[in-house]
Design an enzyme around this catalytic site. Structure first.
Site, PDB file in Angstrom:
ATOM      1  N   GLY A  12     -13.490  -1.281  -0.221  1.00 36.88           N
ATOM      2  CA  GLY A  12     -13.584  -1.078  -1.631  1.00 36.88           C
ATOM      3  C   GLY A  12     -12.876  -2.479  -2.252  1.00 36.88           C
ATOM      4  O   GLY A  12     -13.470  -2.890  -3.284  1.00 36.88           O
ATOM      5  N   GLY A  51     -11.618   2.776   5.844  1.00 40.26           N
ATOM      6  CA  GLY A  51     -11.717   2.441   7.167  1.00 40.26           C
ATOM      7  C   GLY A  51     -10.477   1.521   7.596  1.00 40.26           C
ATOM      8  O   GLY A  51     -10.481   0.913   8.685  1.00 40.26           O
ATOM      9  N   ALA A  54     -10.759  -2.824   3.907  1.00 46.29           N
ATOM     10  CA  ALA A  54     -10.927  -3.256   2.647  1.00 46.29           C
ATOM     11  C   ALA A  54     -12.257  -3.385   2.295  1.00 46.29           C
ATOM     12  O   ALA A  54     -12.491  -4.320   1.113  1.00 46.29           O
ATOM     13  CB  ALA A  54     -10.048  -4.724   2.632  1.00 46.29           C
ATOM     14  N   ASP A  90      -5.660  -6.280  -1.507  1.00 49.04           N
ATOM     15  CA  ASP A  90      -6.590  -6.823  -0.992  1.00 49.04           C
ATOM     16  C   ASP A  90      -7.791  -7.411  -1.543  1.00 49.04           C
ATOM     17  O   ASP A  90      -8.555  -8.028  -0.647  1.00 49.04           O
ATOM     18  CB  ASP A  90      -7.045  -5.836   0.215  1.00 49.04           C
ATOM     19  CG  ASP A  90      -6.106  -5.533   1.296  1.00 49.04           C
ATOM     20  OD1 ASP A  90      -5.097  -6.384   1.571  1.00 49.04           O
ATOM     21  OD2 ASP A  90      -6.122  -4.432   1.898  1.00 49.04           O
ATOM     22  N   ALA A 140     -13.149  -5.408  -0.981  1.00 52.26           N
ATOM     23  CA  ALA A 140     -14.541  -6.484  -0.945  1.00 52.26           C
ATOM     24  C   ALA A 140     -15.559  -6.174  -2.042  1.00 52.26           C
ATOM     25  O   ALA A 140     -15.847  -7.117  -2.583  1.00 52.26           O
ATOM     26  CB  ALA A 140     -15.012  -6.369   0.438  1.00 52.26           C
ATOM     27  N   LYS A 169     -12.140  -7.484   6.297  1.00 51.46           N
ATOM     28  CA  LYS A 169     -11.240  -8.165   6.865  1.00 51.46           C
ATOM     29  C   LYS A 169     -10.585  -7.162   7.916  1.00 51.46           C
ATOM     30  O   LYS A 169     -10.863  -5.900   7.911  1.00 51.46           O
ATOM     31  CB  LYS A 169     -10.327  -8.528   5.929  1.00 51.46           C
ATOM     32  CG  LYS A 169      -9.363  -7.466   5.146  1.00 51.46           C
ATOM     33  CD  LYS A 169      -8.398  -6.806   5.885  1.00 51.46           C
ATOM     34  CE  LYS A 169      -7.836  -5.671   5.114  1.00 51.46           C
ATOM     35  NZ  LYS A 169      -6.958  -4.718   5.922  1.00 51.46           N
TER      36      LYS A 169
HETATM   37  O1  C5P Z   1      -3.062  -2.519  -3.497  1.00 49.20           O
HETATM   38  P1  C5P Z   1      -3.752  -1.605  -3.302  1.00 49.20           P
HETATM   39  O2  C5P Z   1      -4.119  -0.557  -4.502  1.00 49.20           O
HETATM   40  O3  C5P Z   1      -5.093  -1.657  -2.492  1.00 49.20           O
HETATM   41  O4  C5P Z   1      -2.986  -0.412  -2.323  1.00 49.20           O
HETATM   42  C1  C5P Z   1      -3.356   0.918  -2.242  1.00 49.20           C
HETATM   43  C2  C5P Z   1      -2.268   1.673  -1.798  1.00 49.20           C
HETATM   44  O5  C5P Z   1      -1.594   1.223  -0.646  1.00 49.20           O
HETATM   45  C3  C5P Z   1      -1.000   1.567  -2.799  1.00 49.20           C
HETATM   46  O6  C5P Z   1      -1.096   2.327  -3.890  1.00 49.20           O
HETATM   47  C4  C5P Z   1       0.079   1.718  -1.877  1.00 49.20           C
HETATM   48  O7  C5P Z   1       0.577   2.991  -1.872  1.00 49.20           O
HETATM   49  C5  C5P Z   1      -0.209   1.257  -0.621  1.00 49.20           C
HETATM   50  N1  C5P Z   1       0.296  -0.180  -0.240  1.00 49.20           N
HETATM   51  C6  C5P Z   1       1.803  -0.521  -0.062  1.00 49.20           C
HETATM   52  N2  C5P Z   1       2.030  -1.699   0.181  1.00 49.20           N
HETATM   53  C7  C5P Z   1       1.287  -2.864   0.017  1.00 49.20           C
HETATM   54  C8  C5P Z   1      -0.110  -2.551  -0.142  1.00 49.20           C
HETATM   55  C9  C5P Z   1      -0.657  -1.262  -0.304  1.00 49.20           C
HETATM   56  O8  C5P Z   1       2.348   0.396   0.004  1.00 49.20           O
HETATM   57  N3  C5P Z   1       1.634  -3.932   0.518  1.00 49.20           N
END
Ligand code: C5P
Length: 307
Positions: free
Chosen positions: A115, A110, A113, A149, A117, A19
């Site tokens: 991982g 990168g 998203a 994501d 995906a 994405k």
């Molecule tokens: O949700 P995910 O685990 O993919 O997010 C990775 C990191 O990105 C989170 O641990 C957080 O530090 C940051 N993040 C954030 N706010 C979001 C999405 C991700 O701060 N809306």
């Protein structure tokens, strides 16, 4: 979800798209450490392939092919965690196991998203492999527990994202958009980019980008280009200053607009037509500061079973 008996499908393959965020509004960090987002996602025609094969009960294992350097091979891998979560939640008393293979084309760390995906594809592949009674919407719910994501690649197309990015509303768009991606030599950690966003201290806007949505409905790439926005740009550029030059190169080589994809460092350039995209990608590919360039179209379909 109905499917044939397990004996006939010891091997399930899913193709899942990357994405880009064509608008990414980021608010002040919440008490849980996440940031509230208003984003417009689009899936692009760059795909990982995830194969799930039956393994002995209790065995959850992973192999990685393609551009997979930096992908964790242990229990922390999001695709493996996805398979385990699905088994725990939907078949806690069944002796399930899986052997996953990730064929990576989406860059690691990168901002596309990749991982997430793979986790989305793992949920879909394992649900079919194990013949579980689970709907796509339930897979998206489960995906949101794994990462912000993860739900979107299961939906695909174009969507407005809210919450921390996991709450999705599909958006109708007209036409196809021709993008060129420029890959960077070094990755960026999403968490580190959000931390730098906090340190910089400039909070973005969570307003719904209505002019962008109108432009997408009209199918007008120039109007879309005028409305692209990413509140994480300053943070990503601060961590990788070379991105300033990459963004400028896209414009010099004829892009309608340049942007950092998500938390970066991949950059995305919108072209006016397929012919312009071909020329832009050829020119960017010959730039020594860029690892590689790839032409993609959007919106692409969501995760799907392939033979
Ligand atoms: O949700 P995910 O685990 O993919 O997010 C990775 C990191 O990105 C989170 O641990 C957080 O530090 C940051 N993040 C954030 N706010 C979001 C999405 C991700 O701060 N809306």
């Amino acid at each position: 979800m109905t499917s044939a008996p397990q004996t006939e499908q010891a091997n399930i393959r899913v193709r899942v798209p990357a994405k880009i965020n064509i608008a990414l509004g980021v608010g002040a960090v919440r008490a849980d450490g996440y940031h509230p987002l208003t984003t417009v996602f689009q899936t692009v025609s760059l795909y990982d392939k995830v194969t799930a094969e039956l393994a002995k009960p209790g065995i959850f294992e992973l192999a990685v092919d393609g551009i997979g350097e930096g992908v964790p091979r242990d229990d922390t891998n999001l695709a493996l965690r996805a398979a385990k979560l699905l088994a725990d939640r939907y078949a806690p008393n069944e002796p399930l196991g899986v052997s996953l293979n990730l064929l990576k084309a989406i860059p690691v760390a990168g901002g596309m998203a990749g991982g997430s995906a793979d986790a989305a594809a793992s949920l879909l592949a394992c649900s079919v492999l194990w013949d579980l009674d689970v709907e796509l919407e339930e897979l998206r719910e489960l995906g949101s527990e794994l990462g912000s994501d993860v739900p979107f690649p299961l939906l695909g197309g174009t969507a407005l994202g809210a919450g921390r990015g996991e709450r999705l509303l599909p958006i109708l768009t007209r036409g196809h958009y021709h993008w060129v991606l420029a890959f960077a030599r070094e990755g960026l950690s999403t968490a580190a980019v959000f931390r730098r966003f906090d340190e910089i201290g400039e909070v973005g806007s969570l307003d719904v980008p209505t002019e962008l949505l109108d432009a997408l409905g009209a199918g007008d790439p120039q109007r879309v280009a005028d409305q692209l926005r990413n509140d994480l740009t300053a943070a990503a550029v601060d961590l990788q200053p070379g991105l300033t030059d990459t963004l400028a190169l896209g414009r010099e080589h004829g892009a309608l607009a340049s942007m950092v994809s998500g938390s970066g460092p991949t950059c995305a350039f919108l072209a006016a037509s397929e012919a312009d995209a071909i020329e832009l990608s050829t020119r960017l590919a010959s730039e020594p500061s860029i690892l590689g360039a790839k032409r993609v179209s959007a919106p692409a379909g969501g995760a799907k079973l392939v033979s």
